[in-house]
Design an enzyme around this catalytic site. Structure first.
Site, mmCIF file in Angstrom:
data_model
loop_
_atom_site.group_PDB
_atom_site.id
_atom_site.type_symbol
_atom_site.label_atom_id
_atom_site.label_comp_id
_atom_site.label_asym_id
_atom_site.label_seq_id
_atom_site.Cartn_x
_atom_site.Cartn_y
_atom_site.Cartn_z
ATOM 1 N N ASP A 183 26.234 63.155 36.973
ATOM 2 C CA ASP A 183 26.652 64.390 36.307
ATOM 3 C C ASP A 183 26.805 65.555 37.280
ATOM 4 O O ASP A 183 27.451 66.548 36.948
ATOM 5 C CB ASP A 183 25.645 64.757 35.222
ATOM 6 C CG ASP A 183 25.496 63.657 34.184
ATOM 7 O OD1 ASP A 183 25.836 63.888 33.019
ATOM 8 O OD2 ASP A 183 25.039 62.559 34.534
ATOM 9 N N GLU B 155 31.077 52.849 29.919
ATOM 10 C CA GLU B 155 29.921 51.960 29.790
ATOM 11 C C GLU B 155 30.067 50.934 28.666
ATOM 12 O O GLU B 155 29.168 50.112 28.468
ATOM 13 C CB GLU B 155 28.655 52.793 29.582
ATOM 14 C CG GLU B 155 28.309 53.638 30.787
ATOM 15 C CD GLU B 155 27.109 54.540 30.550
ATOM 16 O OE1 GLU B 155 26.274 54.645 31.464
ATOM 17 O OE2 GLU B 155 27.025 55.147 29.464
ATOM 18 N N GLN C 293 34.372 56.710 27.437
ATOM 19 C CA GLN C 293 34.733 58.001 28.004
ATOM 20 C C GLN C 293 35.827 57.785 29.031
ATOM 21 O O GLN C 293 36.215 56.660 29.328
ATOM 22 C CB GLN C 293 33.515 58.638 28.672
ATOM 23 C CG GLN C 293 32.970 57.838 29.858
ATOM 24 C CD GLN C 293 31.578 58.255 30.252
ATOM 25 O OE1 GLN C 293 30.612 57.803 29.671
ATOM 26 N NE2 GLN C 293 31.462 59.123 31.246
#
Length: 811
Positions: free
Chosen positions: A355, A493, A615
């Site tokens: 992140d 993921e 994502q």
């Protein structure tokens, strides 16, 4: 609506956990959740305090096998203040009638306030105001002030103040099957007549944690004479103060708390320092003034003004405040990484992921000294990354997907699916792309700051070791005349295993392979930056020779990138052959399908078989690189890059993405800033609301999402202002100018403070003070200016070009 206040009226037990996270207070060293001082851990309340580096490992026996997890320790609860009126039980929100209730955060000054008026069972009405802060001026200090007024009664009250060291980790329901006890009591005692002290130690990591609390009771003009008593248990100490209250009179309770750990600098012993600090500290109000001045100074460097939308303005400042609660100038003095979920919850166990990729762009331009020390967190763990690479048979350094105390891989081997109640295998440690993110972060820090010393001292060493890792994990496919990488996961993921073999990891994840090509190209540039003597010394240190440099060059030209037959970039090799998902059917059945992986696994269906994504994965390339650079990368690899490549790929993947990570909203919004500005703005606003609206169904109460909060700020400066460093100049390419008219923000470029203003079809850049040179070179469109210190320059904006819409649904 106030642009500096987040407030809630009325008490809602179901919403309290979320509010405790959102209204938390911190200073870049430690952070406290916004639980009421009188609240014990329950379904509604969770008092929690967390400190950078506060990790502890514990072992749980699950299905007959030991499972080791490193957790982010809930530190002793220093908040405890309880009120007893007469002989009744202590006041709690469950045993009184609330006549008025308001809970708010002063975003500008990091001050949490709770105001309530209540009627107890005896009919007594009382007004109580609680104010609390974690000092941005004194990193080891927290403070609480109660103002108490008896509205229709007079009588005796008792205030209890405590330090509670018997706490457990209880904040994440799916972790509760794991070992929760991380603290061992050491000692408690009195300090003088008005202070108490507590010392505990983490059980495995053996970090000493000390707190000392001084509590005083004030009338309207002086300190009250009170009856005192002290009680100690193992891991717990409290004082009680008994006194009389007159109807209409105001009484103030001040609790000043010092918090130290054995990891701190300039330390004799944590308990000694805590006792000394609390004995010397001022009363609440002078301490609050210092705290407010420190925040004011931070806002000078960090504030972003968007006058056109009050809600957007408030949320942007709210996000900035939370970033500063975790990453402040105090953080620069610590051995700390960036916990993906901040310092106000236990989600992700406080671990450091990738992140940072979304967080550092904001810090690079405002608090570069903080970014530098956060990057040093990685450098201090370089030897562990080298060992991890060697253990797998690779060269260089392989940093872990989840990093904690010492840089070993902390990713759990099993993960609880809350829909099925099963513990499923967790293969996410195969997300080796974290190494590409670290490389990218170092290089972008250097490009933004020009900090050559950091590159020489540690940055180049990390970059070379990461490049050597990628060189060794890649293999040459003679038939294709290409380099390939197998057995890794991309950012998505949902795909953990090869769809053909079922083995963990994928073949030729496009994002990973293109990043590796860029890394190999960039590391050659890096070597040219280094003085000859330094280059030779570093090559000897990491074992680099001419054959490695030659391989870097070849990989920069020959990495394999999979494509669909129609030219879409394949997320990984074989993605095109996967089954299509019935998206409408799943939405109709489940509503929120962001976590499709959990839904499908609970149904006994493997997500690996379908064309879907949690994502942005392939689309990360369009997020990280300006189109000109990305086109050059593909062309150097021998692949075509057409003008509509970005548009075609975002159309394709947007239909197949559930946005199960809030980071995905940032990436899609950034790419669509050119392609579909209105939809980009809608996704930007969805990202702004993601934590405050808890759009993932209860996860925010477990900790904020640092990546999406910082990502919204990066969207403004990088996607919408179009800021980019090119050589020795800073370039702007503004978009969505109608939405952002009046946008004003500070930037620090190469040690030189700037102010950038977007207004009335012009971009104005002012050079505020001296930095590295006497001028700053700025480019907007095809216009370029060298702006002297103390001067500004106005650039007329090019006329916007309409883009064809690319409407997609938010999963």
């Amino acid at each position: 609506m106030s642009e500096w206040t987040l407030a809630y009226d009325g008490f809602d037990p179901a919403d309290e956990g979320l509010r405790e996270t959102l209204l938390s207070t911190g200073n870049g060293f430690f952070c406290a959740r916004a639980a009421a001082e009188w609240a014990d851990t329950s379904d509604a309340h969770y008092p929690g305090t967390y400190v950078h580096g506060g990790f502890n490992r514990a072992t749980t026996i699950m299905a007959g096998r030991p499972v080791v997890n490193e957790d982010f320790v809930n530190m002793p609860n220093w908040l405890v203040l309880k009120l007893r009126i007469g002989d009744d039980e202590p006041i709690g929100l469950g045993n009184v009638e609330l006549l008025d209730y308001r809970h708010e955060l002063d975003i500008r000054h990091g001050l949490m306030t709770r105001r309530l008026v209540f009627r107890d069972r005896a009919g007594r009405e009382t007004r109580l105001e609680s104010r609390r802060f974690v000092s941005m001026a004194d990193m080891h200090l927290g403070a609480i002030e109660w103002t108490l007024e008896a509205l229709n009664w007079s009588g005796r009250v008792e205030v209890l103040t405590a330090l509670e060291g018997r706490v457990q980790n209880w904040g994440v329901p799916r972790y509760r099957a794991l070992e929760r006890q991380h603290l061992r009591p050491i000692t408690t005692h009195m300090v003088g007549h008005d202070a108490i002290a507590l010392l505990v130690q983490t059980r495995q990591s053996r970090i000493y944690v000390a707190q000392a609390a001084r509590t005083r009771i004030y009338g309207e003009h002086e300190v009250l004479n009170v009856e005192r008593a002290t009680h100690e248990l193992e891991g717990y100490v409290h004082q009680t103060f008994g006194f009389e209250v007159e109807q209409g009179a105001t009484v103030r309770v001040e609790k000043m708390v010092a918090f130290y750990t054995s990891r701190d600098n300039a330390l004799s012993e944590p308990l000694i320092n805590a006792e000394r600090t609390v004995a010397r500290c001022s009363d609440f109000r002078p301490a609050l003034q210092r705290h407010q001045r420190a925040w004011d100074q931070l806002w000078t460097a960090a504030d972003v003004q968007i006058p056109g939308d009050a809600r957007v303005q408030m949320l942007i400042r709210f996000h900035i405040a939370h970033i500063l609660q975790v990453c402040s100038p105090h953080t620069a003095d610590l051995d700390a990484g960036v916990p993906a979920r901040g310092l106000n919850g236990e989600a992700y166990r406080g671990h450091v992921f990738w992140d940072e990729l979304y967080i550092y762009p904001f810090l690079n331009y405002r608090l570069p000294e903080v970014t530098k020390q956060l990057l040093m967190y990685r450098y201090r763990r370089l030897d562990e990354a080298r060992a991890a690479a060697r253990a797998k048979g690779y060269r260089g350094a392989m940093f872990p997907w989840q990093s904690g105390s010492d840089g070993t891989e902390e990713t759990q081997v099993v993960h609880l699916n809350p829909r099925s109640g099963r513990w499923d295998p967790d293969h996410s440690h195969n997300q080796r792309h974290v190494n590409a993110a670290i490389f990218y972060n170092i290089w972008e820090y250097y490009r933004t700051t020009g900090d050559v010393d950091f590159i020489w001292d540690g940055g180049a060493e990390m970059m070379l070791e990461i490049a050597l890792f990628w060189s060794s994990i890649a293999h040459y496919n003679e038939a294709r005349d290409r380099f390939e990488i197998h057995g890794v996961m991309g950012p998505d993921e949902f795909h953990e295993k090869d769809p053909e073999t079922g083995e963990p990891g994928l073949k030729n994840n496009a994002y990973t392979n293109v990043m590796v090509a860029w890394i190999c190209e960039t590391v050659i540039r890096l070597l040219d930056l280094l003085p000859l003597q330094r280059r030779r010394a570093l090559a000897g240190r990491v074992g680099l020779d001419d054959s490695d440099v030659q391989r870097f060059w070849e990989m920069s030209r020959k990495m394999y990138v999979p494509f669909h037959t129609d030219g879409i970039i394949s997320q990984f090799e074989g993605y095109e052959d996967l089954d299509e998902l019935d998206w409408d059917g799943y939405r109709a059945k489940y509503g929120n399908i962001q976590r499709l992986d959990r839904i499908m696994k609970a149904e006994g269906i493997e997500p690996d078989r379908f064309k879907l994504a949690k994502q942005a994965d392939t689309l990360m390339l369009f997020f990280l690189f300006p189109e000109e650079r990305l086109a050059r990368l593909f062309n150097n690899l021998g692949y075509d890059y057409a003008p509509d490549t970005a548009a075609r790929n975002i159309r394709y993947y947007s239909k197949r993405t559930s946005h199960g990570s809030t980071l995905s909203l940032i990436v899609h919004a950034a790419i669509e800033a050119d392609l579909d500005p209105e939809h980009s703005w809608a996704m930007f606003k969805a990202a702004l609301e993601s934590d405050i609206g808890d759009i993932q169904g209860g996860t925010t109460r477990e900790g904020i999402h640092m990546g999406v909060m910082a990502g919204t700020l990066d969207l403004l400066q990088r996607a919408y202002l179009g800021s980019e460093v090119r050589d020795d100049r800073i370039v702007f390419k503004p978009r969505l100018t109608d939405r952002l008219d009046g946008l004003t923000l500070p930037l620090v470029f190469r040690e030189t403070p700037l102010e950038v203003r977007l207004h009335d079809g012009q971009l104005t850049v002012e050079v505020l003070t001296h930095g590295r040179g006497d001028t700053v070179t700025v480019q907007v469109g095809d216009r370029q200016a060298d702006i002297p210190v103390g001067h500004s320059h106005r650039f007329p904006l090019p006329q916007a070009v309409d883009a064809s819409p690319t409407r997609v649904a938010l999963g």
